[in-house]
Motif scaffolding. Structure first.
Motif, PDB file in Angstrom:
ATOM      1  N   PHE A  83       0.806  -1.215   0.000  1.00 47.93           N
ATOM      2  CA  PHE A  83       0.000   0.000   0.000  1.00 47.93           C
ATOM      3  C   PHE A  83       0.843   1.271   0.000  1.00 47.93           C
ATOM      4  CE2 PHE A  83      -2.833   3.280   1.380  1.00 47.93           C
ATOM      5  CZ  PHE A  83      -4.004   2.962   0.722  1.00 47.93           C
ATOM      6  N   ALA A  84       1.839   1.315   0.902  1.00 44.47           N
ATOM      7  CA  ALA A  84       2.627   2.543   1.028  1.00 44.47           C
ATOM      8  C   ALA A  84       3.429   2.826  -0.234  1.00 44.47           C
ATOM      9  CB  ALA A  84       3.558   2.457   2.230  1.00 44.47           C
ATOM     10  N   LEU A  90       2.187   2.372  -3.293  1.00 46.75           N
ATOM     11  CA  LEU A  90       1.279   2.750  -4.373  1.00 46.75           C
ATOM     12  C   LEU A  90       1.529   4.179  -4.818  1.00 46.75           C
ATOM     13  CD1 LEU A  90      -2.160   1.339  -3.188  1.00 46.75           C
ATOM     14  CD2 LEU A  90      -0.808   0.560  -5.106  1.00 46.75           C
ATOM     15  N   ILE A  95      -8.906   0.398  -3.510  1.00 48.46           N
ATOM     16  CA  ILE A  95      -8.335   1.704  -3.206  1.00 48.46           C
ATOM     17  C   ILE A  95      -9.372   2.794  -3.465  1.00 48.46           C
ATOM     18  CG2 ILE A  95      -6.470   3.306  -3.730  1.00 48.46           C
ATOM     19  CD1 ILE A  95      -5.090   0.632  -4.919  1.00 48.46           C
ATOM     20  N   THR A 150      -5.290   0.796   8.577  1.00 53.10           N
ATOM     21  CA  THR A 150      -4.723   2.040   8.046  1.00 53.10           C
ATOM     22  C   THR A 150      -4.875   2.073   6.527  1.00 53.10           C
ATOM     23  OG1 THR A 150      -2.793   3.482   8.035  1.00 53.10           O
ATOM     24  CG2 THR A 150      -2.367   1.150   7.785  1.00 53.10           C
ATOM     25  N   GLY A 151      -4.979   3.272   5.977  1.00 53.91           N
ATOM     26  CA  GLY A 151      -5.073   3.400   4.530  1.00 53.91           C
ATOM     27  C   GLY A 151      -6.492   3.220   4.013  1.00 53.91           C
ATOM     28  N   LEU A 157     -11.297   4.836   9.044  1.00 62.07           N
ATOM     29  CA  LEU A 157     -10.963   5.687  10.188  1.00 62.07           C
ATOM     30  C   LEU A 157     -11.729   7.008  10.128  1.00 62.07           C
ATOM     31  CD1 LEU A 157      -9.323   6.255  12.738  1.00 62.07           C
ATOM     32  CD2 LEU A 157      -7.516   7.171  11.287  1.00 62.07           C
ATOM     33  N   VAL A 200      -5.597   1.570  15.183  1.00 62.46           N
ATOM     34  CA  VAL A 200      -5.378   1.557  13.732  1.00 62.46           C
ATOM     35  C   VAL A 200      -4.306   0.528  13.395  1.00 62.46           C
ATOM     36  CG1 VAL A 200      -4.776   2.918  11.715  1.00 62.46           C
ATOM     37  CG2 VAL A 200      -5.983   3.994  13.609  1.00 62.46           C
ATOM     38  N   PHE A 201      -4.691  -0.507  12.657  1.00 64.15           N
ATOM     39  CA  PHE A 201      -3.779  -1.617  12.385  1.00 64.15           C
ATOM     40  C   PHE A 201      -3.184  -1.523  10.989  1.00 64.15           C
ATOM     41  CE2 PHE A 201      -6.816  -2.988  15.568  1.00 64.15           C
ATOM     42  CZ  PHE A 201      -5.965  -3.437  16.560  1.00 64.15           C
ATOM     43  N   GLN A 202      -1.999  -2.122  10.850  1.00 66.46           N
ATOM     44  CA  GLN A 202      -1.313  -2.078   9.561  1.00 66.46           C
ATOM     45  C   GLN A 202      -1.993  -3.008   8.553  1.00 66.46           C
ATOM     46  OE1 GLN A 202       1.285   0.099   9.063  1.00 66.46           O
ATOM     47  NE2 GLN A 202       0.816   0.770  11.132  1.00 66.46           N
TER      48      GLN A 202
END
Lengths: 287, 279
Positions: free
Chosen positions: A103-104, A106, A121, A170-171, A175, A190-192
């Protein structure tokens, strides 16, 4: 799932009509028809790997988006959609290559490892400053799940949820949704990834987990059988629409959009959606 | 220290030395400035720089993420401030246990040795994950399930093992004759340790201890794995929702603001101690 030759020809005819329509509106992109060259033909596209359409998704990838954590099987909403888009663009099944797109990564500036990525997404204007999004291909409401034994499982209104310890991934847009709509009294965890969240649910470290409805239904049905989907929330905004991610400013974006438009037109997108998502829409509504 | 007339220096020689000093200073300044100018030019002229700047160094994003990041950073500071004194106490205990010589206390020595060996062998990130999710999974009565609590405990467990080894190195660096001297003064083993060995040992290991503190300050970010919204988590949430990395740079700057003074302080302490030992 492969389209026959005839259908492909018909579809590409349709595609060029929609392309023409699209180009009439968008004066900034050079019109492929004007030069007599199909800019979206595989040989004219600038691809990550020449001759191959490289598609990124998460790993592990979960149903109903990808089945058996294997996007190459063409099963699941996002796997099937990727192959359908590829087919529209003129790639055969074995010209599609999958790659892991964390994800990070992207939205890392510069060249991407993929031609397009899809992984539920959400499209947002802010994100669109850094990457290109295709037109949306699916939209899912937020839902909340909890262990059946937890008091939260009996909630029917948002007010019933406010005292709960809620977790999100997260992402995701979850949230923002939780903070804006549920407004819980305890800090949101908030989980990865969803795995960590599932562990926390099992341990009782969080009372409930908020995610998109299909994911919630899959988790409760398969991964945590002693949990249940408490309910879904009325769809809030367009923030929950999912799109394909393409490198910012790429010529591929317009082509992918043409392909999606053709798939919508032909009803194929609806067929794919019905096939994979039909079992993932039912839950009581919390308001 | 008594006042003594300094060595006699030829004034001409002195001015040569001073001139050289000034010249060295100028050269050092110019070369430093030049170095950073060239570095800045190379980075700023890179083809990807505008994209990197928009994603990593965007003032608007820095400002927008600040209200979320700052309170989260205070949580990191809180974790550090709570963990550090406990680590010091625990580590010193372990180090002392490892140094025990009485045969009857052998089990304690063995336990302390195994603890440092095993815990130091586990990456801190794994320990945080395993304790943060593993201990609550035991469903023990009367124990909290708080991920913040267990994350902090994991940091304490991990760092105690490292710091214990630092203390042990300090204790072993004190010459054995000191122990013998303490005995000859009529102090028993415990008193010798308390009044003779430990004061010398601890003083010697202050710089490596501070080094471990700095390391711990940064590792507080590991509790983010458990869902705790500390600064790393808060900044990735912002990054993921906007597809920019500026918030991560803000978090990094906050850590720097915390650790650089600490690093300077460590250097200052070491320099002062080496002066004291020589003087």
């Amino acid at each position: 799932m492969r389209l026959s030759r005839a259908v492909a020809v018909a579809a590409s005819a349709l595609l060029s009509v929609t392309a023409l329509a699209a180009c009439a509106q968008e004066t900034t992109t050079p019109s492929p028809q004007a030069t007599g060259v199909d800019a979206c033909a595989p040989e004219n596209l600038t691809l990550k790997n020449p001759g191959v359409l490289t598609v990124g998704t998460s790993k592990p990838a979960f149903p109903p988006y990808v089945i058996d954590d294997d996007p190459t099987n063409g099963e699941g909403l996002e796997s099937a959609l990727a192959y359908a888009v590829a087919e529209q663009l003129g790639f055969s099944t074995d010209q599609v290559q999958w790659t892991f797109a964390p994800f990070a990564k992207l939205f890392q500036p510069g060249d991407k490892d993929y031609d397009f990525a899809l992984n539920q997404i959400s499209i947002s204007p802010k994100r669109a400053q850094q990457v290109d999004f295709s037109t949306p291909y699916y939209s899912a409401p937020q839902a909340i799940l909890a262990l059946k034994a937890n008091g939260v499982a009996d909630a029917t209104t948002i007010a019933d949820l406010q005292g709960a310890k809620i977790g999100v991934q997260t992402g995701t847009t979850s949230l923002d949704f939780v903070e804006a709509v549920i407004q819980p009294t305890q800090d949101v965890a908030v989980f990865q990834d969803t795995n960590a969240a599932k562990q926390a649910i099992n341990n009782g470290q969080i009372d409930a987990f908020v995610t998109d409805l299909p994911t919630a239904l899959y988790i409760t049905a398969v991964q945590i059988p002693k949990s249940t989907v408490v309910g879904q929330f009325e769809s809030q905004t367009e923030a929950d629409q999912w799109g394909l991610v393409v490198q910012k400013g790429s010529a591929l974006t317009a082509c992918v959009n043409e392909a999606l438009a053709a798939l919508t037109e032909s009803g194929q997108l609806q067929d794919i959606t019905n096939q994979w998502m039909a079992d993932y829409t039912e839950a009581p509504v919390i308001s | 220290m008594t006042e003594s007339p300094g060595p006699v220096v030829d004034p001409a020689r002195l001015s040569v030395v001073r001139r050289k000093g000034r010249r060295d200073m100028t050269v050092a300044t110019v070369s430093t400035v030049l170095f950073f100018l060239v570095l800045g030019y190379v980075v700023a002229s890179a083809p990807g720089w505008p994209a990197v700047q928009a994603s990593f160094f965007n003032l608007d994003d820095a400002r927008a993420s600040w209200p979320k990041i700052w309170p989260a950073f205070l949580l990191n500071v809180k974790i550090f401030l709570i963990a550090e004194p406990i680590i010091l106490a625990l580590a010193l205990t372990i180090a002392v246990l490892r140094g025990l010589r009485a045969p009857v206390l052998a089990p304690l020595r063995v336990v302390a040795t195994i603890y440092t060996d095993i815990i130091r062998g586990i990456p801190t990130i794994l320990l945080v994950f395993l304790m943060g999710f593993g201990v609550p999974a035991l469903q023990l009565q009367g124990l909290t399930n708080s991920e913040l609590f267990w994350g902090t405990v994991a940091l304490i467990v991990s760092y105690s093992a490292y710091v214990a080894e630092v203390f042990r190195a300090g204790i072993e660096s004190v010459h054995p004759s000191q122990r013998a001297a303490a005995r000859s003064l009529g102090l028993n083993n415990g008193q010798g340790l308390r009044y003779v060995i430990l004061p010398q040992a601890v003083r010697r290991v202050v710089p490596p201890l501070l080094n471990d503190f700095i390391s711990l300050q940064k590792d507080t970010a590991l509790v983010s794995l458990l869902g705790v919204v500390e600064v790393f988590n808060a900044s990735t949430i912002y990054a993921n929702s906007t597809f920019t990395y500026t918030s991560l740079v803000v978090a990094a700057l906050l850590f720097i603001a915390l650790t650089v003074p600490m690093a300077r302080f460590t250097d200052w302490v070491s320099a002062r101690m080496s002066r004291q030992q020589q003087g």
